[in-house]
Design a protein around this motif. Structure first.
Motif, PDB file in Angstrom:
ATOM      1  N   VAL A   1       0.846  -1.199   0.000  1.00 14.00           N
ATOM      2  CA  VAL A   1       0.000   0.000   0.000  1.00 14.00           C
ATOM      3  C   VAL A   1       0.882   1.250   0.000  1.00 14.00           C
ATOM      4  O   VAL A   1       1.889   1.317   0.714  1.00 14.00           O
ATOM      5  N   ASN A   2       0.496   2.229  -0.805  1.00 12.36           N
ATOM      6  CA  ASN A   2       1.236   3.487  -0.930  1.00 12.36           C
ATOM      7  C   ASN A   2       0.811   4.411   0.218  1.00 12.36           C
ATOM      8  O   ASN A   2      -0.180   5.136   0.127  1.00 12.36           O
ATOM      9  N   LEU A   3       1.570   4.366   1.314  1.00 13.85           N
ATOM     10  CA  LEU A   3       1.180   5.094   2.526  1.00 13.85           C
ATOM     11  C   LEU A   3       1.277   6.609   2.370  1.00 13.85           C
ATOM     12  O   LEU A   3       0.798   7.341   3.243  1.00 13.85           O
TER      13      LEU A   3
ATOM     14  N   LYS B   1      -0.376   8.054   0.172  1.00 11.50           N
ATOM     15  CA  LYS B   1      -1.716   8.393  -0.330  1.00 11.50           C
ATOM     16  C   LYS B   1      -2.855   7.879   0.545  1.00 11.50           C
ATOM     17  O   LYS B   1      -3.922   8.492   0.580  1.00 11.50           O
ATOM     18  N   ILE B   2      -2.649   6.722   1.183  1.00 12.45           N
ATOM     19  CA  ILE B   2      -3.779   6.038   1.820  1.00 12.45           C
ATOM     20  C   ILE B   2      -3.258   5.070   2.888  1.00 12.45           C
ATOM     21  O   ILE B   2      -2.114   4.596   2.779  1.00 12.45           O
ATOM     22  N   SER B   3      -4.060   4.783   3.906  1.00 13.86           N
ATOM     23  CA  SER B   3      -3.656   3.796   4.910  1.00 13.86           C
ATOM     24  C   SER B   3      -4.004   2.388   4.408  1.00 13.86           C
ATOM     25  O   SER B   3      -4.812   2.230   3.489  1.00 13.86           O
ATOM     26  N   ARG B   4      -3.403   1.384   5.040  1.00 16.63           N
ATOM     27  CA  ARG B   4      -3.690   0.007   4.632  1.00 16.63           C
ATOM     28  C   ARG B   4      -5.170  -0.319   4.822  1.00 16.63           C
ATOM     29  O   ARG B   4      -5.794  -0.913   3.942  1.00 16.63           O
ATOM     30  N   ASP B   5      -5.733   0.068   5.962  1.00 15.20           N
ATOM     31  CA  ASP B   5      -7.153  -0.223   6.231  1.00 15.20           C
ATOM     32  C   ASP B   5      -8.064   0.437   5.205  1.00 15.20           C
ATOM     33  O   ASP B   5      -9.027  -0.181   4.727  1.00 15.20           O
ATOM     34  N   GLU B   6      -7.772   1.679   4.864  1.00 12.13           N
ATOM     35  CA  GLU B   6      -8.591   2.390   3.862  1.00 12.13           C
ATOM     36  C   GLU B   6      -8.490   1.720   2.492  1.00 12.13           C
ATOM     37  O   GLU B   6      -9.477   1.601   1.764  1.00 12.13           O
ATOM     38  N   CYS B   7      -7.280   1.268   2.159  1.00 14.63           N
ATOM     39  CA  CYS B   7      -7.068   0.597   0.865  1.00 14.63           C
ATOM     40  C   CYS B   7      -7.853  -0.714   0.801  1.00 14.63           C
ATOM     41  O   CYS B   7      -8.457  -1.041  -0.227  1.00 14.63           O
ATOM     42  N   ILE B   8      -7.855  -1.455   1.905  1.00 10.98           N
ATOM     43  CA  ILE B   8      -8.599  -2.722   1.953  1.00 10.98           C
ATOM     44  C   ILE B   8     -10.094  -2.462   1.740  1.00 10.98           C
ATOM     45  O   ILE B   8     -10.758  -3.181   0.976  1.00 10.98           O
ATOM     46  N   VAL B   9     -10.622  -1.416   2.369  1.00 11.12           N
ATOM     47  CA  VAL B   9     -12.044  -1.060   2.195  1.00 11.12           C
ATOM     48  C   VAL B   9     -12.339  -0.777   0.725  1.00 11.12           C
ATOM     49  O   VAL B   9     -13.330  -1.268   0.156  1.00 11.12           O
TER      50      VAL B   9
ATOM     51  N   ALA C   1      -8.285   0.974  -7.736  1.00 15.32           N
ATOM     52  CA  ALA C   1      -7.336   1.427  -6.707  1.00 15.32           C
ATOM     53  C   ALA C   1      -5.891   1.328  -7.210  1.00 15.32           C
ATOM     54  O   ALA C   1      -5.053   2.191  -6.919  1.00 15.32           O
ATOM     55  N   PHE C   2      -5.600   0.278  -7.994  1.00 15.58           N
ATOM     56  CA  PHE C   2      -4.257   0.142  -8.577  1.00 15.58           C
ATOM     57  C   PHE C   2      -3.993   1.269  -9.566  1.00 15.58           C
ATOM     58  O   PHE C   2      -2.951   1.933  -9.511  1.00 15.58           O
ATOM     59  N   LYS C   3      -4.971   1.495 -10.457  1.00 13.27           N
ATOM     60  CA  LYS C   3      -4.789   2.525 -11.498  1.00 13.27           C
ATOM     61  C   LYS C   3      -4.606   3.919 -10.901  1.00 13.27           C
ATOM     62  O   LYS C   3      -3.918   4.763 -11.458  1.00 13.27           O
ATOM     63  N   SER C   4      -5.224   4.149  -9.737  1.00 11.98           N
ATOM     64  CA  SER C   4      -5.104   5.473  -9.118  1.00 11.98           C
ATOM     65  C   SER C   4      -3.924   5.559  -8.138  1.00 11.98           C
ATOM     66  O   SER C   4      -3.818   6.515  -7.373  1.00 11.98           O
ATOM     67  N   GLY C   5      -3.051   4.551  -8.170  1.00  8.07           N
ATOM     68  CA  GLY C   5      -1.780   4.635  -7.441  1.00  8.07           C
ATOM     69  C   GLY C   5      -1.850   4.376  -5.953  1.00  8.07           C
ATOM     70  O   GLY C   5      -0.993   4.816  -5.185  1.00  8.07           O
TER      71      GLY C   5
ATOM     72  N   HIS D   1       9.233   2.031  -3.347  1.00 10.67           N
ATOM     73  CA  HIS D   1       9.078   1.756  -1.912  1.00 10.67           C
ATOM     74  C   HIS D   1      10.023   2.640  -1.095  1.00 10.67           C
ATOM     75  O   HIS D   1       9.635   3.212  -0.060  1.00 10.67           O
ATOM     76  N   ILE D   2      11.275   2.763  -1.572  1.00  9.86           N
ATOM     77  CA  ILE D   2      12.252   3.628  -0.893  1.00  9.86           C
ATOM     78  C   ILE D   2      11.727   5.063  -0.849  1.00  9.86           C
ATOM     79  O   ILE D   2      11.753   5.727   0.197  1.00  9.86           O
ATOM     80  N   ALA D   3      11.213   5.541  -1.990  1.00 10.21           N
ATOM     81  CA  ALA D   3      10.685   6.918  -2.067  1.00 10.21           C
ATOM     82  C   ALA D   3       9.498   7.104  -1.113  1.00 10.21           C
ATOM     83  O   ALA D   3       9.374   8.140  -0.452  1.00 10.21           O
ATOM     84  N   GLU D   4       8.632   6.106  -1.045  1.00  8.41           N
ATOM     85  CA  GLU D   4       7.483   6.187  -0.131  1.00  8.41           C
ATOM     86  C   GLU D   4       7.951   6.227   1.323  1.00  8.41           C
ATOM     87  O   GLU D   4       7.434   6.997   2.135  1.00  8.41           O
ATOM     88  N   LYS D   5       8.943   5.392   1.667  1.00  6.83           N
ATOM     89  CA  LYS D   5       9.422   5.335   3.054  1.00  6.83           C
ATOM     90  C   LYS D   5      10.152   6.632   3.443  1.00  6.83           C
ATOM     91  O   LYS D   5      10.227   6.965   4.625  1.00  6.83           O
ATOM     92  N   MET D   6      10.684   7.356   2.427  1.00 10.31           N
ATOM     93  CA  MET D   6      11.318   8.656   2.688  1.00 10.31           C
ATOM     94  C   MET D   6      10.291   9.786   2.563  1.00 10.31           C
ATOM     95  O   MET D   6      10.657  10.958   2.536  1.00 10.31           O
ATOM     96  N   ASP D   7       9.006   9.396   2.476  1.00  8.98           N
ATOM     97  CA  ASP D   7       7.892  10.344   2.395  1.00  8.98           C
ATOM     98  C   ASP D   7       8.057  11.310   1.217  1.00  8.98           C
ATOM     99  O   ASP D   7       7.759  12.507   1.320  1.00  8.98           O
ATOM    100  N   ASN D   8       8.532  10.742   0.101  1.00 17.79           N
ATOM    101  CA  ASN D   8       8.694  11.511  -1.144  1.00 17.79           C
ATOM    102  C   ASN D   8       9.576  12.751  -0.950  1.00 17.79           C
ATOM    103  O   ASN D   8       9.314  13.824  -1.490  1.00 17.79           O
ATOM    104  N   THR D   9      10.655  12.584  -0.135  1.00 18.98           N
ATOM    105  CA  THR D   9      11.649  13.654   0.036  1.00 18.98           C
ATOM    106  C   THR D   9      12.990  13.139  -0.485  1.00 18.98           C
ATOM    107  O   THR D   9      13.097  11.986  -0.893  1.00 18.98           O
ATOM    108  N   GLY D  10      14.020  13.980  -0.420  1.00 20.05           N
ATOM    109  CA  GLY D  10      15.338  13.563  -0.903  1.00 20.05           C
ATOM    110  C   GLY D  10      15.282  13.199  -2.379  1.00 20.05           C
ATOM    111  O   GLY D  10      14.511  13.778  -3.145  1.00 20.05           O
ATOM    112  N   GLU D  11      16.076  12.196  -2.781  1.00 19.60           N
ATOM    113  CA  GLU D  11      16.054  11.770  -4.185  1.00 19.60           C
ATOM    114  C   GLU D  11      16.516  10.320  -4.304  1.00 19.60           C
ATOM    115  O   GLU D  11      17.434   9.893  -3.601  1.00 19.60           O
ATOM    116  N   VAL D  12      15.821   9.584  -5.164  1.00 14.95           N
ATOM    117  CA  VAL D  12      16.221   8.213  -5.488  1.00 14.95           C
ATOM    118  C   VAL D  12      16.674   8.200  -6.944  1.00 14.95           C
ATOM    119  O   VAL D  12      15.895   8.556  -7.838  1.00 14.95           O
ATOM    120  N   ILE D  13      17.930   7.846  -7.173  1.00 17.72           N
ATOM    121  CA  ILE D  13      18.447   7.714  -8.538  1.00 17.72           C
ATOM    122  C   ILE D  13      18.312   6.240  -8.926  1.00 17.72           C
ATOM    123  O   ILE D  13      18.943   5.374  -8.311  1.00 17.72           O
TER     124      ILE D  13
END
Length: 448
Positions: free
Chosen positions: A186-188, A190-198, A229-233, A270-282
């Motif tokens: 789940v892309n945290l 954008k959404i929580s795991r529980d919300e995504c499951i719903v 839900a997949f198409k909307s990321g 996943h790395i970018a999500e865990k860094m809360d979309n900050t910094g940079e992933v090359i």
């Protein structure tokens, strides 16, 4: 005029022929066939079962067929596949009566060959039905018997027995015959795991939480890639073992991270999500079309801190100065022996020479990315294989040659609680039987 409805068994036979002839990946060929022929859902399930099941059990099926076929070398390839496919249904599928499976096989043989071939197919299958299967107990060597019984090449079973012992090898071979669950992260951002499951349950999916990864879900029913839900990321389809690489890396906000073999982008995103979309992933990959997949994934997930480059990671020192990156992930090209449940054809094409060759490539990649790690920075080496030559031995050789790197024993604290008992010092070998995920290896090193 509408096209004639395709027979599922004949389609499965054609797929098996094409997979062997072209050494194509079964999963890619199966998906393209389903799309091309617009098969209904009930046929998709049967086609998948027949194709994967027959591939998975090929060596056992050949062992059972052998006493009933004279001059098997003279048989055309498609006839072999038709006999395997039908015998698979007779032995392993309870819901298909033998008479129906044999009838379909004879009809396909009439259509594709001539009366003599139809007669041969009917004779072989009726003889097996009448006389029963030859016993595997006649094979006295336990490793050879296990190889035939679970359709794994003898060299591979022997190698695993030497590396892990007979019992662990048997468990691994047996689980490799089962279908994996589809899992997603789940892309945290954008959404929580529980919300995504719903959301997914509202779309008709049957979902359960992963007991291993806090942001992961498992699909019990339904193909998650077809969801809105997949198409909307809201999530990425990824195996639970693979998700552990980002945990091991432990990227922090504003870090500069290198993902050296990144396509299709599951770990980079996943790395970018865990860094809360900050910094940079090359994110680096050798092929332009694969780099496009990383970009597509990042866009879909709404992540704008991933920069992609198409190049050979063995040449990265020409592009970046030493000690550029806070953290480096090398998810190295490998034999893929940990993902055989998803790609059952690979066990018949891999050789020990492939493992030797890949081990050399892995060493070169480690050598090229290691200078790019900052002092005090983290280097994670991972593979989706279970072979010691590609895993522990590759890392130990690297540590002998590069004493500035040391084991990062603290990485255990970054890992999900359920995984911690499997961690051995600075590395982690996950077997498919540990929790039903892919076989996967992770080693975590720190630059002193």
């Amino acid at each position: 005029m509408t096209a004639p409805k395709r027979n599922v068994r004949e389609t499965a036979m054609d797929l098996l022929v094409a997979i062997e002839k072209n050494q194509s990946y079964s999963n890619l060929l199966l998906n393209s066939t389903i799309e091309k022929h617009e098969l209904p859902a009930k046929d998709v399930g049967l086609l998948t079962e027949l194709t994967y099941g027959t591939l998975q059990r090929r060596m056992a099926l050949d062992y059972f067929l052998k006493p009933f076929i004279k001059n098997s070398k003279k048989l055309e390839n498609w006839i072999h596949h038709l006999l395997r496919l039908t015998l698979y249904q007779m032995i392993y599928l309870d819901r298909i009566p033998d008479r129906a499976a044999i009838y379909e096989a004879v009809e396909i043989a009439k259509k594709r060959g001539h009366k003599g071939i139809a007669s041969l197919v009917n004779g072989v299958l009726r003889s097996i039905q009448r006389e029963g299967l030859p016993s595997l107990e006649e094979v006295s060597d336990p490793s050879v018997r296990l190889a035939i019984e679970t359709s794994h090449p003898e060299w591979l079973v022997t190698r695993w027995v030497n590396q892990f012992g007979f019992d662990k090898t048997k468990e691994m071979c047996e689980i490799n015959l089962t279908a994996p669950l589809q899992t997603a992260r789940v892309n945290l951002t954008k959404i929580s795991r529980d919300e995504c499951i719903v959301l997914l349950e509202e779309e008709g999916f049957q979902i359960e939480k992963s007991p291993i990864i806090p942001e992961a879900i498992r699909s019990i029913k339904g193909n998650l890639a077809a969801s809105s839900a997949f198409k909307s990321g809201m999530f990425t389809i990824q195996d639970e073992s693979s998700m552990l690489a980002a945990y091991a890396l432990g990227g922090e906000q504003e870090d500069l991270v290198l993902d050296a073999c990144a396509a299709p982008g599951g770990k980079s995103t996943h790395i970018a999500e865990k860094m809360d979309n900050t910094g940079e992933v090359i994110s680096i990959d050798l092929h332009e079309h694969k780099v496009k997949l990383i970009n597509d994934n990042a866009r879909r997930l709404g992540l704008n801190k991933i920069k992609t480059i198409a190049m050979d990671s063995r040449l990265l020192q020409e592009k970046f100065a030493d000690e550029t990156f806070d953290r480096v992930l090398l998810d190295a090209p490998c034999s893929g022996l940990g993902v055989m449940r998803r790609k059952p054809d690979m066990k018949y094409t891999k050789t020990e020479k492939d493992i030797e060759r890949l081990s050399g490539i892995q060493q070169k990649l480690l050598t090229s990315v290691s200078p790019l790690v900052k002092k005090g920075g983290i280097l994670v080496y991972s593979t989706c294989t279970v072979d010691k030559e590609e895993n522990e031995q590759t890392v130990m050789t690297f540590l002998e040659n590069y004493p500035e790197f040391e084991a990062d024993l603290s990485f255990k604290n970054r890992m999900p609680e359920a995984i911690q008992p499997l961690i051995n010092g600075f590395d982690l070998q996950i077997f498919p039987q540990d929790f039903g995920s892919d076989g996967f290896y992770i080693a975590v090193l720190r630059k002193a």
